[in-house]
Design a protein around this motif. Structure first.
Motif, short mmCIF file in Angstrom:
data_model
loop_
_atom_site.label_atom_id
_atom_site.label_comp_id
_atom_site.label_asym_id
_atom_site.label_seq_id
_atom_site.Cartn_x
_atom_site.Cartn_y
_atom_site.Cartn_z
N LEU A 110 47.19 23.16 62.06
CA LEU A 110 48.50 22.72 62.52
C LEU A 110 49.52 22.79 61.39
N GLN A 112 49.50 24.62 58.64
CA GLN A 112 49.82 26.02 58.35
C GLN A 112 50.70 26.62 59.43
N GLY A 113 50.42 26.22 60.65
CA GLY A 113 51.21 26.74 61.77
C GLY A 113 52.68 26.39 61.64
N VAL A 114 52.97 25.13 61.45
CA VAL A 114 54.37 24.71 61.33
C VAL A 114 55.04 25.40 60.15
N HIS A 116 54.37 28.24 58.88
CA HIS A 116 54.63 29.64 59.23
C HIS A 116 55.84 29.81 60.12
N VAL A 117 56.00 28.87 61.04
CA VAL A 117 57.11 29.00 62.00
C VAL A 117 58.44 28.57 61.40
N THR A 118 58.41 27.53 60.57
CA THR A 118 59.67 26.98 60.07
C THR A 118 60.24 27.77 58.90
N VAL B 31 60.44 23.96 67.48
CA VAL B 31 59.43 24.38 66.52
C VAL B 31 58.06 24.41 67.19
N ASP B 34 57.82 27.36 69.60
CA ASP B 34 57.61 28.62 68.89
C ASP B 34 56.18 28.73 68.38
N LEU B 35 55.68 27.61 67.89
CA LEU B 35 54.32 27.60 67.36
C LEU B 35 53.31 27.93 68.45
N LEU B 38 53.37 31.53 69.19
CA LEU B 38 52.67 32.31 68.17
C LEU B 38 51.16 32.31 68.41
N PHE B 39 50.62 31.14 68.62
CA PHE B 39 49.18 31.02 68.87
C PHE B 39 48.81 31.79 70.14
N HIS B 105 50.94 37.24 55.83
CA HIS B 105 50.78 36.03 56.63
C HIS B 105 49.78 36.25 57.76
N MET B 109 46.18 34.36 58.45
CA MET B 109 45.81 33.65 59.66
C MET B 109 44.50 34.18 60.22
#
Lengths: 120, 120
Positions: A110, A112-114, A116-118, B31, B34-35, B38-39, B105, B109
Motif C-alpha cells: 500500500l 509503495q502504491g501511494v 507511485h501514484v502521488t 489518490v 488512481d491507485l 493502477l492495480f 518503477h 513493482m
DNA sequence: CATTCATATGAACACTTGTTCATTTGTTGT
DNA sequence: ACAACAAATGAACAAGTGTTCATATGAATG
C-alpha cells in the motif's frame, strides 16, 4: 483447434531467438497467475479504501461502512474477499468483529502504491 | 436518498473517535481511485504475462502473440491498455513495433510482486 | 430462552472487461 | 501505385464482478 498453434501469426518474421530467450526466463504460469490474482484484489477502489482505513487503525465492519458511506453488506462482502486472500485478519470482541491488515507485506504494498501514484 | 446518511448503520455503537481519526488520515479519494486503477491494470493474467515478457526483452506484437499462444488482436488490445496506463512504451522499426517496459518503477513493482507470491 | 444487535451469506441484477472476428491503418518492397 | 504484411481498432458477445436486498448466523443481555 489443432494441438500447438492455431490461427496465430503465420508471420514468418518471428524473432525465434528472442522468443526462446524470453520463454526460458519466464516465471511459471502458476506464479504469474497467482500474481495477477493478488493485484486483482487490490484493483478495486472499495477494497483499496477499506485497506487504507485499516492502515490507520483496526475497525469493525459497521465503522467502515459508516466512514465509507456504504452498506454493511457491501463492506462485509469485500472484507470476506480480503480475508480469503489473506490481506486482512479479524478478531472478535463480543458482537463486534475488528479487522486489521494481515501483515507488514500488505502495508508495504500500500505504501509503495501511494508513493507511485502521488509522486511525479 | 437524503443528503448525508441513508440506510447505513443506524447502529448506535459506532466508534466516533476511530472514525474521526481514520478519516483525518485517509489519502484523498482521487489518490485511492488512481491507485486501484493502477492495480487493476496489473490484475489480469494476460497483461502480467506480457509485462514479464517485456521484463526480459523488448518484443514486437507478433512475437508476444506467438509466445503466449494468443491472437495478435488480443495482444494488441492489451498492449494498448498497458500503454494508455504508461506501463509500456513502443518504438517503431519499419512495419514492426517493439514494446518495452515504460520505466524502472514498473520493473520494481513486478519484481516485488513475484517475490511476494513465491516466498513464504 | 427470547430478543437485540453486529456481522455473514445467498441470490439476483447491472455493469465491466477480455476475447474474437472483421476490417482498417500504416509501412515496406517491387 | 500496388501488393503484402504488421499492427491497430471497432463491434459484439461471453464471462466475471460488485452492489443490493432479503435473510441467516452468532453472541450478548435481560
Amino acid at each position: 483447434m489443432a494441438e500447438t498453434e492455431k490461427n496465430l501469426c503465420d508471420y514468418l518474421h518471428v524473432h525465434d531467438q528472442i522468443i526462446a530467450d524470453v520463454n526460458a526466463q519466464m516465471p511459471k504460469e502458476e506464479v504469474l497467475f497467482d500474481l495477477s490474482e493478488l493485484f486483482k484484489v487490490f484493483g478495486d477502489s472499495t477494497r483499496i479504501r477499506i485497506l487504507y482505513c485499516l492502515f490507520v487503525s483496526e475497525m469493525c465492519v459497521c465503522d467502515i461502512a459508516t466512514l465509507l458511506n456504504m452498506t454493511q453488506s457491501a463492506i462485509s462482502h469485500q472484507l470476506s474477499v480480503l480475508k480469503r486472500n489473506k490481506l486482512v485478519k479479524s478478531r472478535r470482541e463480543g458482537k463486534t468483529v475488528f479487522y486489521s491488515l494481515a501483515d507488514s507485506h500488505v502495508r508495504a504494498m500500500l505504501d509503495q502504491g501511494v508513493e507511485h501514484v502521488t509522486e511525479e
